[in-house]
Structure formats: structure tokens, C-alpha cells
Design an enzyme around this catalytic site. Structure first.
Site, PDB file in Angstrom:
ATOM      1  CG  ASP A  68      -1.799   1.192   1.318  1.00 27.98           C
ATOM      2  OD1 ASP A  68      -1.777   2.013   0.375  1.00 27.98           O
ATOM      3  OD2 ASP A  68      -2.526   1.310   2.326  1.00 27.98           O
ATOM      4  CE1 TYR A 160      -6.102  11.122 -10.510  1.00 33.57           C
ATOM      5  CE2 TYR A 160      -6.279  12.970 -12.028  1.00 33.57           C
ATOM      6  CZ  TYR A 160      -5.842  11.692 -11.749  1.00 33.57           C
ATOM      7  OH  TYR A 160      -5.138  10.975 -12.701  1.00 33.57           O
TER       8      TYR A 160
HETATM    9  P1  NDP Z   1      -5.574   2.100 -12.959  1.00 39.48           P
HETATM   10  O1  NDP Z   1      -6.736   2.427 -12.092  1.00 39.48           O
HETATM   11  O2  NDP Z   1      -5.798   1.318 -14.200  1.00 39.48           O
HETATM   12  O3  NDP Z   1      -4.445   1.340 -12.088  1.00 39.48           O
HETATM   13  C1  NDP Z   1      -4.054   1.866 -10.851  1.00 39.48           C
HETATM   14  C2  NDP Z   1      -2.945   1.028 -10.300  1.00 39.48           C
HETATM   15  O4  NDP Z   1      -2.567   1.574  -9.017  1.00 39.48           O
HETATM   16  C3  NDP Z   1      -3.342  -0.407 -10.038  1.00 39.48           C
HETATM   17  O5  NDP Z   1      -2.234  -1.232 -10.278  1.00 39.48           O
HETATM   18  C4  NDP Z   1      -3.683  -0.417  -8.557  1.00 39.48           C
HETATM   19  O6  NDP Z   1      -3.556  -1.693  -7.940  1.00 39.48           O
HETATM   20  C5  NDP Z   1      -2.644   0.540  -8.043  1.00 39.48           C
HETATM   21  N1  NDP Z   1      -2.977   1.128  -6.752  1.00 39.48           N
HETATM   22  C6  NDP Z   1      -4.088   1.806  -6.387  1.00 39.48           C
HETATM   23  N2  NDP Z   1      -4.015   2.181  -5.089  1.00 39.48           N
HETATM   24  C7  NDP Z   1      -2.813   1.727  -4.638  1.00 39.48           C
HETATM   25  C8  NDP Z   1      -2.151   1.770  -3.392  1.00 39.48           C
HETATM   26  N3  NDP Z   1      -2.704   2.377  -2.316  1.00 39.48           N
HETATM   27  N4  NDP Z   1      -0.936   1.176  -3.265  1.00 39.48           N
HETATM   28  C9  NDP Z   1      -0.362   0.571  -4.324  1.00 39.48           C
HETATM   29  N5  NDP Z   1      -0.936   0.494  -5.541  1.00 39.48           N
HETATM   30  C10 NDP Z   1      -2.151   1.062  -5.688  1.00 39.48           C
HETATM   31  O7  NDP Z   1      -4.862   3.506 -13.267  1.00 39.48           O
HETATM   32  P2  NDP Z   1      -4.252   4.095 -14.640  1.00 39.48           P
HETATM   33  O8  NDP Z   1      -3.337   3.133 -15.246  1.00 39.48           O
HETATM   34  O9  NDP Z   1      -5.359   4.685 -15.422  1.00 39.48           O
HETATM   35  O10 NDP Z   1      -3.431   5.343 -14.053  1.00 39.48           O
HETATM   36  C11 NDP Z   1      -2.105   5.197 -13.589  1.00 39.48           C
HETATM   37  C12 NDP Z   1      -1.594   6.553 -13.151  1.00 39.48           C
HETATM   38  O11 NDP Z   1      -1.705   7.489 -14.219  1.00 39.48           O
HETATM   39  C13 NDP Z   1      -2.368   7.159 -11.989  1.00 39.48           C
HETATM   40  O12 NDP Z   1      -1.500   7.861 -11.144  1.00 39.48           O
HETATM   41  C14 NDP Z   1      -3.327   8.115 -12.678  1.00 39.48           C
HETATM   42  O13 NDP Z   1      -3.727   9.152 -11.831  1.00 39.48           O
HETATM   43  C15 NDP Z   1      -2.449   8.608 -13.815  1.00 39.48           C
HETATM   44  N6  NDP Z   1      -3.187   9.147 -14.945  1.00 39.48           N
HETATM   45  C16 NDP Z   1      -4.088   8.370 -15.620  1.00 39.48           C
HETATM   46  C17 NDP Z   1      -4.775   8.896 -16.706  1.00 39.48           C
HETATM   47  C18 NDP Z   1      -5.756   8.089 -17.483  1.00 39.48           C
HETATM   48  O14 NDP Z   1      -6.427   8.688 -18.350  1.00 39.48           O
HETATM   49  N7  NDP Z   1      -5.875   6.797 -17.274  1.00 39.48           N
HETATM   50  C19 NDP Z   1      -4.580  10.280 -17.115  1.00 39.48           C
HETATM   51  C20 NDP Z   1      -3.623  11.000 -16.330  1.00 39.48           C
HETATM   52  C21 NDP Z   1      -2.951  10.434 -15.285  1.00 39.48           C
HETATM   53  P3  NDP Z   1      -4.803  -2.769  -7.974  1.00 39.48           P
HETATM   54  O15 NDP Z   1      -4.951  -3.158  -9.420  1.00 39.48           O
HETATM   55  O16 NDP Z   1      -4.354  -3.891  -7.134  1.00 39.48           O
HETATM   56  O17 NDP Z   1      -5.988  -2.035  -7.457  1.00 39.48           O
END
Ligand code: NDP
Length: 254
Positions: A68, A160
Site C-alpha cells: 500500500d 485529484y
Molecule cells: P488504474 O486504475 O488502471 O491502475 C491503478 C494502479 O494503481 C493499479 O495497479 C492499482 O492496484 C494501483 N494502486 C491503487 N491504489 C494503490 C495503493 N494504495 N498502493 C499501491 N498500488 C495502488 O490507473 P491508470 O493506469 O489509469 O493510471 C495510472 C496513473 O496514471 C495514476 O497515477 C493516474 O492518476 C495517472 N493518470 C491516468 C490517466 C488516465 O487517463 N488513465 C490520465 C492522467 C494520469 P490494484 O490493481 O491492485 O488495485
């Protein structure tokens, strides 16, 4: 300076899906030994291991650790496990992130704090922990995933946008603090990238968003990962403290 990718270890937080998974795959394909964390999705983590192992010419399999990012103890354990099993993290990709969208008037303390704690404070915990060994090694790459929403400030995303804007300021401070030790820190600001985070949004929103994007499509996770690989490389050694947008032209460089 000569590059030894094979000796470098990259940690990607949140590698069980979306952008993080593609970062693990592309870094593995580029010859790095990867580790990644995830929150709860064991199946997703296993799929990332499979795809990244297939992508690695050297047959390197990434190390997946449930951790986490919002907990300093958990982050410390994450690094200790990587150090015990693989070695010192030289490349840190702060990607883990969540959304808890709602209008400010309705936003509960928990919704605000969870997003700040995971998306901003989590990156602070990992950078602080990683920096010890990067400083000793006099080499490091920190790549923080921000968002164009840090600039846009969309309705319903006060939490966010605050976290992602915080990432940008923090990246710049860190870039200055670590520069003399040959450690670079940069942020990437993606636009709309097709992942589960975006898949949950209403169709109407998607159509409105598409009409604002000059390239007339959403981005793909590997389009972020390719920049991550470049920023991790020796070729990016004179780039630090920057924020690089990947948004299909929405911000035209801003
Ligand atoms: P997803 O929701 O597809 O994936 C998020 C990932 O973060 C998952 O692997 C999840 O694990 C993990 N995660 C969430 N909470 C925690 C935690 N507390 N500790 C460790 N791991 C955690 O996200 P995206 O791929 O869409 O986004 C990735 C990054 O890019 C983020 O920071 C997002 O804000 C940023 N971003 C995304 C955009 C988009 O359009 N998609 C645009 C701009 C920025 P699990 O699968 O186990 O839940």
C-alpha cells in the site's frame, strides 16, 4: 557514460494494470529488472508478470509485491523486500493512483484525504525511501505520473487535481535537491489514456472529451510507458525537473 541496463532495477508502483503494467512491460523489454507493487489485484499482477516476462529478451521476470503506497511502513517493507531479493532500486516510477470524484460541496474528508494520501503522499514515501540508496550510488531516475488535470482542474476532481499539481511541485524540489548526485526527477502529465480508470466514465463524457483532443483519440498506456523508458535511460541524463505532457495536443505543450 556507459549504460548497464541489465544491472539496474526499476520499481513501478501500481503495476497490476493500466499505465503501470505497460511501464513494467516496456522497462522489461528495455532490459531492466523490474519490481512492481499493486493494491489488491492478484490476477492482474500475475498477468503483468506473464506479459513482462514474455517481453524480456533476457528472460527476466518482474517481482510483484502487494503493498500500500499510502502507508510508510508498507513502502519501507516493499523496498526492503526488493533489496533482499533483487538489489537496490535505481529507477522509481510513481504511478499508483486512485480517483474519488465528486463535487467539492459533497466531498467527504475521506474522499479528499484518500486521494492525497495515495497519489501525492505515497510518492513522497517512495521517493524518500528510494533516495537513500540512489544518493549512495550517485545515480537515479525518478519518474512521477502526474496528469493534465493538474492544470485543467476538472469539475469534481478538486482532490485529484490538488494531488497531481502537488506531484509537479514536489518533482521540481526533488530534482533540485538530488541534482548534484546525478539523480534526475521528472513528471509526465498524461491526458486521457484508455485504462480502467477511464473505462468507468460515462459515454457522454468520453464523446465530449474526444471532441477536445486534436489527435481525435484517447492515448494508449504504452504511449506513456515509452516516455518512461526514455526518461529512465542514459540518453535522458540532461533532463530534470520537467513536466512532459502526453495528451494528443490538448494543452499544446502546457
Ligand atoms: P488504474 O486504475 O488502471 O491502475 C491503478 C494502479 O494503481 C493499479 O495497479 C492499482 O492496484 C494501483 N494502486 C491503487 N491504489 C494503490 C495503493 N494504495 N498502493 C499501491 N498500488 C495502488 O490507473 P491508470 O493506469 O489509469 O493510471 C495510472 C496513473 O496514471 C495514476 O497515477 C493516474 O492518476 C495517472 N493518470 C491516468 C490517466 C488516465 O487517463 N488513465 C490520465 C492522467 C494520469 P490494484 O490493481 O491492485 O488495485
Amino acid at each position: 557514460m556507459e549504460e548497464h541496463n541489465e544491472t539496474k532495477i526499476a520499481l513501478v508502483t501500481g503495476g497490476s494494470r493500466g499505465i503501470g503494467r505497460e511501464c513494467v512491460i516496456e522497462l522489461s523489454a528495455a532490459g531492466y529488472q523490474c519490481a512492481f507493487s499493486y493494491s489488491s489485484d492478484v490476477d492482474g499482477a500475475n498477468e503483468t508478470i506473464k506479459l513482462a516476462s514474455e517481453a524480456s529478451d533476457a528472460g527476466l521476470s518482474p517481482l510483484a509485491i502487494k503493498s500500500d503506497v499510502s502507508s510508510p511502513e508498507s513502502v519501507d517493507e516493499l523496498f526492503s523486500e526488493i533489496e533482499n531479493k533483487l538489489g537496490i532500486v535505481s529507477i522509481l516510477v510513481n504511478n499508483a493512483g486512485i480517483t474519488r470524484d465528486t463535487l467539492l460541496m459533497r466531498m467527504k474528508d475521506e474522499q479528499f484525504n484518500d486521494v492525497i494520501q495515495t497519489n501525492l503522499t505515497g510518492a513522497f514515501y517512495t521517493m524518500r525511501r528510494a533516495s537513500r540508496n540512489m544518493m549512495k550510488n550517485r545515480w537515479g531516475r525518478i519518474i512521477n505520473i502526474s496528469s493534465v488535470n493538474a492544470y485543467v482542474g476538472p469539475v469534481g476532481q478538486a482532490n485529484y487535481a490538488a494531488a497531481k499539481a502537488g506531484i509537479i511541485g514536489m518533482t521540481k524540489s526533488v530534482a533540485r535537491e538530488f541534482a548534484s548526485r546525478n539523480i534526475t526527477a521528472n513528471a509526465i502529465a498524461p491526458g486521457v489514456i484508455e485504462t480502467a480508470m477511464v473505462g468507468e466514465t460515462p459515454e457522454e463524457w468520453r464523446e465530449t472529451m474526444l471532441s477536445t483532443i486534436p489527435l481525435a483519440r484517447f492515448g494508449q498506456p504504452n504511449e506513456i510507458a515509452h516516455l518512461v523508458v526514455f526518461l529512465a535511460s542514459q540518453n535522458a541524463s540532461y533532463i530534470t525537473g520537467t513536466v512532459i505532457p502526453i495528451d494528443g495536443g490538448v494543452g499544446m505543450g502546457n
